[in-house]
Scaffold this active site. Structure first.
Site, PDB file in Angstrom:
ATOM      1  N   SER A 145      46.795 -17.596  60.769  1.00 15.11           N
ATOM      2  CA  SER A 145      46.832 -16.372  60.072  1.00 15.11           C
ATOM      3  C   SER A 145      46.094 -16.181  58.645  1.00 15.11           C
ATOM      4  O   SER A 145      45.677 -15.093  58.064  1.00 15.11           O
ATOM      5  CB  SER A 145      47.922 -15.290  60.058  1.00 15.11           C
ATOM      6  OG  SER A 145      48.353 -14.983  61.464  1.00 15.11           O
ATOM      7  N   LYS A 187      42.851 -14.792  58.239  1.00 11.30           N
ATOM      8  CA  LYS A 187      42.799 -13.183  58.087  1.00 11.30           C
ATOM      9  C   LYS A 187      42.284 -12.748  56.775  1.00 11.30           C
ATOM     10  O   LYS A 187      41.567 -11.668  56.651  1.00 11.30           O
ATOM     11  CB  LYS A 187      43.924 -12.603  58.649  1.00 11.30           C
ATOM     12  CG  LYS A 187      44.240 -12.839  60.235  1.00 11.30           C
ATOM     13  CD  LYS A 187      45.696 -12.284  60.345  1.00 11.30           C
ATOM     14  CE  LYS A 187      46.190 -12.800  61.840  1.00 11.30           C
ATOM     15  NZ  LYS A 187      47.570 -12.261  62.045  1.00 11.30           N
ATOM     16  N   TYR A 225      38.715 -13.607  67.408  1.00  9.84           N
ATOM     17  CA  TYR A 225      40.041 -13.857  66.814  1.00  9.84           C
ATOM     18  C   TYR A 225      40.825 -15.210  66.997  1.00  9.84           C
ATOM     19  O   TYR A 225      41.117 -15.569  65.947  1.00  9.84           O
ATOM     20  CB  TYR A 225      41.006 -12.465  67.154  1.00  9.84           C
ATOM     21  CG  TYR A 225      42.548 -12.918  66.503  1.00  9.84           C
ATOM     22  CD1 TYR A 225      42.804 -12.436  65.608  1.00  9.84           C
ATOM     23  CD2 TYR A 225      43.512 -13.116  67.841  1.00  9.84           C
ATOM     24  CE1 TYR A 225      44.212 -12.377  65.154  1.00  9.84           C
ATOM     25  CE2 TYR A 225      44.601 -13.396  67.119  1.00  9.84           C
ATOM     26  CZ  TYR A 225      45.193 -12.939  65.845  1.00  9.84           C
ATOM     27  OH  TYR A 225      46.401 -13.004  65.598  1.00  9.84           O
ATOM     28  N   TYR A 281      53.812 -10.511  56.479  1.00  3.38           N
ATOM     29  CA  TYR A 281      54.493 -10.091  57.747  1.00  3.38           C
ATOM     30  C   TYR A 281      55.854  -9.141  57.166  1.00  3.38           C
ATOM     31  O   TYR A 281      55.834  -8.793  56.136  1.00  3.38           O
ATOM     32  CB  TYR A 281      54.987 -10.870  58.928  1.00  3.38           C
ATOM     33  CG  TYR A 281      53.594 -11.471  59.607  1.00  3.38           C
ATOM     34  CD1 TYR A 281      52.606 -10.814  59.801  1.00  3.38           C
ATOM     35  CD2 TYR A 281      53.721 -12.880  59.302  1.00  3.38           C
ATOM     36  CE1 TYR A 281      51.416 -11.568  60.338  1.00  3.38           C
ATOM     37  CE2 TYR A 281      52.583 -13.680  59.775  1.00  3.38           C
ATOM     38  CZ  TYR A 281      51.322 -13.001  60.252  1.00  3.38           C
ATOM     39  OH  TYR A 281      50.299 -13.322  60.794  1.00  3.38           O
ATOM     40  N   VAL A 293      51.153 -19.368  61.025  1.00  3.32           N
ATOM     41  CA  VAL A 293      52.288 -19.835  61.769  1.00  3.32           C
ATOM     42  C   VAL A 293      52.147 -21.268  61.985  1.00  3.32           C
ATOM     43  O   VAL A 293      52.958 -21.911  62.489  1.00  3.32           O
ATOM     44  CB  VAL A 293      52.114 -18.903  63.194  1.00  3.32           C
ATOM     45  CG1 VAL A 293      51.112 -19.452  64.191  1.00  3.32           C
ATOM     46  CG2 VAL A 293      53.367 -18.794  63.703  1.00  3.32           C
TER      47      VAL A 293
HETATM   48  N1  GLU Z   1      47.175 -16.951  66.376  1.00  2.00           N
HETATM   49  C1  GLU Z   1      48.393 -16.547  66.012  1.00  2.00           C
HETATM   50  C2  GLU Z   1      48.755 -15.399  66.938  1.00  2.00           C
HETATM   51  O1  GLU Z   1      47.979 -14.518  67.165  1.00  2.00           O
HETATM   52  C3  GLU Z   1      48.509 -16.233  64.466  1.00  2.00           C
HETATM   53  C4  GLU Z   1      49.779 -15.779  63.971  1.00  2.00           C
HETATM   54  C5  GLU Z   1      50.039 -16.402  62.918  1.00  2.00           C
HETATM   55  O2  GLU Z   1      49.620 -17.230  62.228  1.00  2.00           O
HETATM   56  O3  GLU Z   1      51.019 -15.702  62.325  1.00  2.00           O
HETATM   57  O4  GLU Z   1      49.756 -15.318  67.666  1.00  2.00           O
END
Ligand code: GLU
Length: 315
Positions: free
Chosen positions: A70, A73, A197, A249, A267
């Site tokens: 993430s 992003k 994505y 988050y 993650v």
């Molecule tokens: N590819 C992971 C997902 O979409 C990214 C989530 C993350 O890094 O928090 O579940």
């Protein structure tokens, strides 16, 4: 923890943090939703700092590539702002979500408009926005080139095995995308959007590459190492504001309280953080806390902030 000594040498500070955390390496829970992440050794730990003056400080596994997930992003948001400007805020919000990264409940309440660009739904919507006029393959290539440009490093690649696994098991993300599509909130086919994505989440980078890639955010929008102007000063501030309020988050408040710097977690156990005017920092430790953010990575940044005096909340 020792008292902060703002003038202390940065290399000594991170060496010390590494030493103090060594007995705890392996704590936290490694993401296990795909085998490529589940088999990563939880005892890895790396940290890199790149100052706005161009000095680089590294410790531990700072040169070992990991799945940035993430954290990517931040880069796709930057691209989206470049392509569509402030219009993106008609499509995605900029409020902290207070719910899990892959939550679907809030999305229903809010008519399919994601709360912010850093929860999964929001990042999927951002992928959709930047797909305009491209095939997924072209856009994935553009994202990789953009990240290489930011870090000034041609060796950055996507881990295609990770991308394939994400695609094969991404039931929740597929649901989120279909849900948004059902509200008329996606412009492109779900498979195309998710293809983008999953691939940007599968970028593999080292802590030192990541710290360099984030340096423009610490330096008013221009990477001082390369002279590349990436975004305006105001835009860099705004991206930092979003990282501070939404970058972890439903653990964003806790991170802001403890660390006091904008940051984005993934993650895979990485965190990219920004000390405006001072430095960009990347840390990697795969064990996660209950919110899905790196347990020791957050702690290392908390220690770094305390020892350097870096904070966006005051001297
Ligand atoms: N590819 C992971 C997902 O979409 C990214 C989530 C993350 O890094 O928090 O579940």
């Amino acid at each position: 923890m020792r008292e902060p000594k703002p003038q202390e040498d940065l290399q000594a500070i991170i060496d010390d943090i590494y030493l103090e955390l060594t007995p705890r390496l392996g704590e936290g829970k490694v993401a296990d939703y795909i085998p490529q992440l589940a088999r990563v050794d939880a005892r890895h730990f790396g940290m890199a700092i790149v100052t706005t003056g161009g000095e680089v400080y590294c410790v531990g596994d700072a040169e070992m590539p990991f799945s940035i997930q993430s954290i990517s992003k931040v880069f796709t948001l930057t691209l989206a702002l470049g392509k569509h400007g402030e219009n993106i805020w008609n499509r995605v919000g900029r409020e902290p979500s207070g719910s899990a990264f892959n939550s679907i409940v809030q999305l229903e309440h809010e008519g399919g408009k994601p709360r912010n660009p850093f929860i999964n739904a929001g990042a999927i919507r951002i992928s959709d926005l930047i797909l305009a006029g491209h095939t997924p393959k072209e856009l994935i290539g553009e994202i990789v080139r953009f990240v290489r440009y930011l870090a000034d490093d041609e060796n950055i690649v996507i881990d295609h095995e990770v991308a394939r696994s994400e695609t094969a098991t991404g039931y929740r993300n597929i649901a989120l995308a279909n849900f948004m599509r059902s509200f008329g909130r996606l412009d492109h086919p779900v498979e195309h959007v998710l293809g983008v994505y999953f691939h940007h989440c599968a970028l593999a980078m080292t802590c030192s590459q990541l710290a360099k890639a984030g340096l423009f955010l610490a330096a008013g929008g221009t990477n001082p190492l390369t002279g590349h102007s990436v975004v305006s000063r105001q835009r860099a501030r705004r991206i930092n504001a979003l990282m501070l309020t939404c970058g972890h988050y439903d653990g964003s408040g806790d991170f802001a309280y403890r660390v006091g710097l904008p940051g984005k977690s993934g993650v895979g156990g990485g965190i990219m953080a920004v000390a405006p005017g001072k430095a960009s920092i990347a840390v990697w430790s795969p064990g996660l806390n209950d919110y899905g953010n790196s347990l020791l990575g957050s702690l290392a940044l908390e220690m770094l902030a305390a020892r350097t005096g870096w904070s966006v909340f005051g001297p």
